[in-house]
Design an enzyme around this catalytic site. Structure first.
Site: not given
Ligand code: HXC
Ligand code: NAP
Length: 292
Positions: A22, A25, A155, A196
């Site tokens: 929360g 985004g 998806y 979404p």
């Molecule tokens: C290949 C990758 C990579 C990349 C990380 N890894 N990024 N591999 N390409 N770009 C690998 C790392 O090398 C590692 O593997 C493993 O993934 C874990 O990476 P960490 O950095 O240690 O993980 P962590 O710190 O836990 O971070 C998690 C994360 C990061 C998912 C990688 O991006 C994150 O914190 N995301 C949170 C927010 C987020 O993703 N928001 C977007 C949601 S949007 P190895 O083997 O090297 O150890 C969404 C929208 C959907 O869902 C629909 C849209 C239309």
């Molecule tokens: P975002 O801002 O990156 O939101 C993801 C959130 O998840 C961050 O606040 C992050 O906070 C938290 N998070 C990640 N790993 C976590 C963990 N291990 N434990 C607890 N919290 C964690 O991206 P967003 O676009 O707003 O996405 C929100 C939701 O919408 C997601 O479910 C995404 O799949 C969905 N969605 C988004 C889109 C789009 O177009 N934006 C489309 C379809 C679906 P911390 O990094 O502080 O943990």
């Protein structure tokens, strides 16, 4: 298009809602609207500083009560202790919004097992951890009229290349939503999901549209309505599904994508590209073949 707020001011009054992810985004946008509608909201994620900043900002903007709680949804003991903290502070909890997610684009053959796991762990296991903890709590307390809302994506049912771990995890969340909507209805819980389409956020766009991909692949062109979503439009839907106004909606997934996934799916939708002036000619060609 409207950015207006949809529900009446007290639509969530008396409700306590936990929004995972929360602090940024879409989670932040939904939290803001829940607070405006009178709910008390706990926001959770890994980064406590970010949560504190968001909570302070939203409290001063809305006059509501927003509690930041650090919790990595992958860790069951952290989820248990987050639930305890929320109940201690607010006395009860009524709603869970499973919004936290991790994602990035990558050809699947480039993924290490750990890279695949990290997405499954945040999205599917994280949702499972929160759902199980909150569900068992509500069953034990015999608390009725509770709601779990899961954020998936389109998806989850179409699948998508280059985000395979996310697609697999979101599909699992969708299956969990529909399964528990039936199994746990007897305990007074409702389960729904929102799918979404593109709603630009920094978290998603940094990982899904890095560099110049945004200019190369204009997301609004994939949408029949020719635009991306507005955060308030999603917040309106989430607030409705969290509120008692949707009390008879259970097990549903509501798509909010301007028609995007259907545009990709329909066999002949590419014909939108044919200019109006060509249709006379095409029709004549088709008619000409009639009796041949
Ligand atoms: C290949 C990758 C990579 C990349 C990380 N890894 N990024 N591999 N390409 N770009 C690998 C790392 O090398 C590692 O593997 C493993 O993934 C874990 O990476 P960490 O950095 O240690 O993980 P962590 O710190 O836990 O971070 C998690 C994360 C990061 C998912 C990688 O991006 C994150 O914190 N995301 C949170 C927010 C987020 O993703 N928001 C977007 C949601 S949007 P190895 O083997 O090297 O150890 C969404 C929208 C959907 O869902 C629909 C849209 C239309
Ligand atoms: P975002 O801002 O990156 O939101 C993801 C959130 O998840 C961050 O606040 C992050 O906070 C938290 N998070 C990640 N790993 C976590 C963990 N291990 N434990 C607890 N919290 C964690 O991206 P967003 O676009 O707003 O996405 C929100 C939701 O919408 C997601 O479910 C995404 O799949 C969905 N969605 C988004 C889109 C789009 O177009 N934006 C489309 C379809 C679906 P911390 O990094 O502080 O943990």
């Amino acid at each position: 298009m409207t950015n207006q707020k949809m529900l009446r001011d007290d639509a969530l009054k008396g409700k306590t809602i936990v929004v995972t992810g929360g602090g940024s985004g879409l989670g932040k946008a939904m939290t803001r609207y829940f607070l405006e509608l009178g709910a008390q909201v706990a926001i959770t994620s890994r980064n406590f500083e970010k949560l504190e900043g968001t909570a302070a900002e939203l409290e001063s903007e809305t006059g509501g009560e927003c509690l930041p709680v650090q919790c990595d949804v992958r860790e069951n003991h952290q989820v248990e202790s987050m639930l305890k903290t929320v109940v201690e502070r607010f006395g009860k909890v009524d709603g869970l919004l499973n919004n936290a997610a991790g994602n990035f684009i990558s050809p699947t053959e480039r993924l290490s097992p750990r890279a695949f796991d990290v997405i499954i762990d945040i999205v599917l296991k994280g949702t499972k951890n929160c759902t199980l903890a909150f569900g068992k709590h509500w069953i034990e307390k015999q608390q009725k009229n509770t709601t779990v809302l899961n954020i998936v994506t389109t998806y989850a049912w179409t699948g998508s290349g280059y985000v395979v771990p996310s697609a697999a995890a979101k599909a699992g969340v969708l299956a969990m939503t529909r399964s528990l909507a039936v199994e746990w209805a007897k305990y007074g819980m409702r389960f729904n999901a929102i799918a979404p389409g593109p709603f630009p956020t920094k978290g998603a766009w940094d990982r899904l549209m890095p560099g110049n991909l945004q200019e190369k692949f204009d997301m609004s062109k994939k949408v029949p309505l020719q635009r991306v979503g507005e955060h308030q439009e999603l917040a309106n839907l989430a607030a409705y599904l969290m509120s008692d106004f949707s009390a008879y909606i259970n097990g549903e997934v509501v798509t909010i994508d301007g028609g995007e996934w259907l545009m990709g799916a329909g066999e002949f939708n590419m014909l939108s590209e044919i200019p109006e002036s060509l249709w006379d000619q095409l029709e004549a060609m088709i008619r000409e073949k009639k009796n041949k």
